[in-house]
Design a protein around this motif. Sequence first.
Motif, PDB file in Angstrom:
ATOM      1  N   PRO A  71       0.793  -1.325  -0.065  1.00 55.50           N
ATOM      2  CA  PRO A  71       0.030   0.096   0.116  1.00 55.50           C
ATOM      3  C   PRO A  71       0.963   1.231  -0.086  1.00 55.50           C
ATOM      4  CG  PRO A  71      -0.069  -1.058   2.023  1.00 55.50           C
ATOM      5  CD  PRO A  71       0.525  -1.890   1.252  1.00 55.50           C
ATOM      6  N   ALA A  72       2.202   1.218   0.479  1.00 54.09           N
ATOM      7  CA  ALA A  72       3.002   2.421   0.517  1.00 54.09           C
ATOM      8  C   ALA A  72       3.471   2.750  -0.826  1.00 54.09           C
ATOM      9  CB  ALA A  72       4.178   2.297   1.400  1.00 54.09           C
ATOM     10  N   ARG A  73       3.614   1.890  -1.835  1.00 50.21           N
ATOM     11  CA  ARG A  73       4.272   2.054  -3.073  1.00 50.21           C
ATOM     12  C   ARG A  73       3.539   1.543  -4.306  1.00 50.21           C
ATOM     13  NH1 ARG A  73      10.376  -0.161  -2.067  1.00 50.21           N
ATOM     14  NH2 ARG A  73       9.076  -2.013  -0.980  1.00 50.21           N
ATOM     15  N   ASP A  74       2.831   0.662  -4.207  1.00 43.77           N
ATOM     16  CA  ASP A  74       2.226   0.068  -5.488  1.00 43.77           C
ATOM     17  C   ASP A  74       0.880   0.885  -5.646  1.00 43.77           C
ATOM     18  OD1 ASP A  74       4.158  -1.829  -5.215  1.00 43.77           O
ATOM     19  OD2 ASP A  74       2.629  -3.489  -4.698  1.00 43.77           O
ATOM     20  N   ASP A  75       0.926   0.869  -7.120  1.00 41.87           N
ATOM     21  CA  ASP A  75      -0.567   1.605  -7.743  1.00 41.87           C
ATOM     22  C   ASP A  75      -1.768   0.576  -7.872  1.00 41.87           C
ATOM     23  OD1 ASP A  75       0.337  -0.015  -9.808  1.00 41.87           O
ATOM     24  OD2 ASP A  75       1.061   1.796 -11.125  1.00 41.87           O
ATOM     25  N   ARG A  76      -1.304  -0.812  -7.656  1.00 42.39           N
ATOM     26  CA  ARG A  76      -2.586  -1.728  -7.538  1.00 42.39           C
ATOM     27  C   ARG A  76      -2.139  -2.309  -6.019  1.00 42.39           C
ATOM     28  NH1 ARG A  76      -1.816  -5.991 -11.577  1.00 42.39           N
ATOM     29  NH2 ARG A  76       0.277  -5.989 -10.681  1.00 42.39           N
ATOM     30  N   TRP A  77      -3.224  -2.384  -5.344  1.00 41.58           N
ATOM     31  CA  TRP A  77      -2.908  -3.007  -3.971  1.00 41.58           C
ATOM     32  C   TRP A  77      -4.522  -3.312  -3.554  1.00 41.58           C
ATOM     33  CZ3 TRP A  77      -4.405  -1.200   1.032  1.00 41.58           C
ATOM     34  CH2 TRP A  77      -4.743   0.332   0.776  1.00 41.58           C
ATOM     35  N   GLY A  78      -4.654  -4.241  -2.527  1.00 37.98           N
ATOM     36  CA  GLY A  78      -5.934  -4.274  -1.812  1.00 37.98           C
ATOM     37  C   GLY A  78      -5.848  -4.936  -0.473  1.00 37.98           C
ATOM     38  N   TRP A  79      -6.831  -5.102   0.069  1.00 37.03           N
ATOM     39  CA  TRP A  79      -6.898  -5.813   1.311  1.00 37.03           C
ATOM     40  C   TRP A  79      -8.242  -6.381   1.648  1.00 37.03           C
ATOM     41  CZ3 TRP A  79     -10.239  -4.045   5.002  1.00 37.03           C
ATOM     42  CH2 TRP A  79     -11.183  -2.618   4.734  1.00 37.03           C
ATOM     43  N   ARG A  80      -8.371  -7.201   2.704  1.00 37.51           N
ATOM     44  CA  ARG A  80      -9.517  -7.978   2.905  1.00 37.51           C
ATOM     45  C   ARG A  80      -9.675  -8.274   4.408  1.00 37.51           C
ATOM     46  NH1 ARG A  80      -9.346 -11.971  -0.222  1.00 37.51           N
ATOM     47  NH2 ARG A  80      -8.402 -13.205   1.286  1.00 37.51           N
ATOM     48  N   SER A  91     -17.079 -10.298   5.401  1.00 36.76           N
ATOM     49  CA  SER A  91     -16.081 -10.468   4.607  1.00 36.76           C
ATOM     50  C   SER A  91     -16.396  -9.218   3.884  1.00 36.76           C
ATOM     51  CB  SER A  91     -16.381 -11.489   3.422  1.00 36.76           C
ATOM     52  OG  SER A  91     -15.138 -11.776   2.253  1.00 36.76           O
ATOM     53  N   VAL A  92     -14.989  -8.345   3.871  1.00 32.47           N
ATOM     54  CA  VAL A  92     -14.937  -6.937   3.281  1.00 32.47           C
ATOM     55  C   VAL A  92     -13.705  -6.831   2.531  1.00 32.47           C
ATOM     56  CG1 VAL A  92     -14.839  -4.317   3.872  1.00 32.47           C
ATOM     57  CG2 VAL A  92     -16.213  -6.020   5.180  1.00 32.47           C
ATOM     58  N   SER A  93     -13.895  -6.862   1.111  1.00 38.45           N
ATOM     59  CA  SER A  93     -12.808  -6.754   0.274  1.00 38.45           C
ATOM     60  C   SER A  93     -13.005  -5.277  -0.511  1.00 38.45           C
ATOM     61  CB  SER A  93     -12.704  -7.962  -0.838  1.00 38.45           C
ATOM     62  OG  SER A  93     -12.525  -9.314  -0.245  1.00 38.45           O
ATOM     63  N   MET A  94     -11.332  -4.992  -0.390  1.00 36.87           N
ATOM     64  CA  MET A  94     -11.212  -3.513  -1.327  1.00 36.87           C
ATOM     65  C   MET A  94     -10.151  -3.590  -2.090  1.00 36.87           C
ATOM     66  SD  MET A  94     -13.625  -1.330   0.053  1.00 36.87           S
ATOM     67  CE  MET A  94     -15.082  -1.941   0.590  1.00 36.87           C
ATOM     68  N   THR A  95     -10.199  -3.135  -3.304  1.00 35.40           N
ATOM     69  CA  THR A  95      -9.251  -2.926  -4.205  1.00 35.40           C
ATOM     70  C   THR A  95      -8.893  -1.559  -4.576  1.00 35.40           C
ATOM     71  OG1 THR A  95      -9.958  -5.338  -5.118  1.00 35.40           O
ATOM     72  CG2 THR A  95      -8.329  -3.993  -6.522  1.00 35.40           C
ATOM     73  N   VAL A  96      -7.809  -1.150  -4.504  1.00 36.18           N
ATOM     74  CA  VAL A  96      -7.299   0.078  -4.716  1.00 36.18           C
ATOM     75  C   VAL A  96      -6.381   0.280  -5.986  1.00 36.18           C
ATOM     76  CG1 VAL A  96      -6.340   2.236  -3.900  1.00 36.18           C
ATOM     77  CG2 VAL A  96      -7.524   0.828  -2.426  1.00 36.18           C
ATOM     78  N   VAL A  97      -6.718   0.845  -6.958  1.00 33.20           N
ATOM     79  CA  VAL A  97      -5.925   1.050  -8.345  1.00 33.20           C
ATOM     80  C   VAL A  97      -5.869   2.352  -8.650  1.00 33.20           C
ATOM     81  CG1 VAL A  97      -5.857   0.308 -10.591  1.00 33.20           C
ATOM     82  CG2 VAL A  97      -6.717  -1.134  -8.863  1.00 33.20           C
TER      83      VAL A  97
END
Length: 308
Positions: free
Chosen positions: A105-114, A121-127
Amino acid sequence: MRAAAGALLTALDEPARQRARHDFDDDDARRWLEYRPRPRPGVSLADVDATARKAAHRLLATALSPAAYAQAMAVVALEEVLDRAEDWRRGRHSGDYWVAVFGDPARDDRWGWRFEGHHLSVSMTVVDDQVSPAPLFLGANPATVRHAGRPVSRPLGPEEDLARELLDALGPAGRAATIIADEAPADIISATRPTAPERLDPLGVPRDRLTPTGRALLDQLVALYLDRLPPELAAREAGRLDGGELHFAWAGATRPGQRHYYRIQGDDLLIEYDNTTDDGNHAHTVLRRPASDFGTDVLAAHHTTHAH
């Protein structure tokens, strides 16, 4: 979300951090939905200290409105209630929830978490700093705990009550078009599939065939699910659906306390609710985007401008 995910990873010791972190391209781990008490990717909150547990909860709170966060915490607490009701045989525990971070999450332009465990169940994708907020599952067992005829705990009560209000407002002709089966399915149809069905037939009744009261209630019911998200994300999702057709379908009994199910379908939208145990006291609800779950939408836009 970046700050909260980074704080979580910092709060974990190295072994826990290794269990929590996964490569973003590990689709088997990232495109995952499991609301039953099963092993799952990530690190268990039961295995980390209080600082890391609080960091995990702060990350979860970035994805949920205050009301939905309260629902989620009630779902977690019900693990202890259910364990007592089962005479402690299963060893259920409110710490049996896992958090996983995909990418950096600190450096990538594509990351996510759950954040996930039994009935949550909570899934988030950040791009490119765009958040794709689905799937989002909340369940409750028992759905209602009563004392002296009054509910003590009923975390998914609004999802049932508003749908029943809509069903009652349809009138006999509207209900005939809405009720697709006399018996409810055993569970939500999308289940734990990484890809939700784009269309479930029968569709039920279309929004434009409802009375003004019925349309208003259906809109409120959709908003109830979208409002699980923080206001900015909820408003974006509502705008995406604005002007599109919606369908509402019901299956099973229409009286409270019996097996029942409903769903709402729209453009890249699937909402499902079931309460289908014999006593009608075990609820599942999910908000999905069949074409866009797990960031499919934001990843497609990203891949048009970035080479991988």
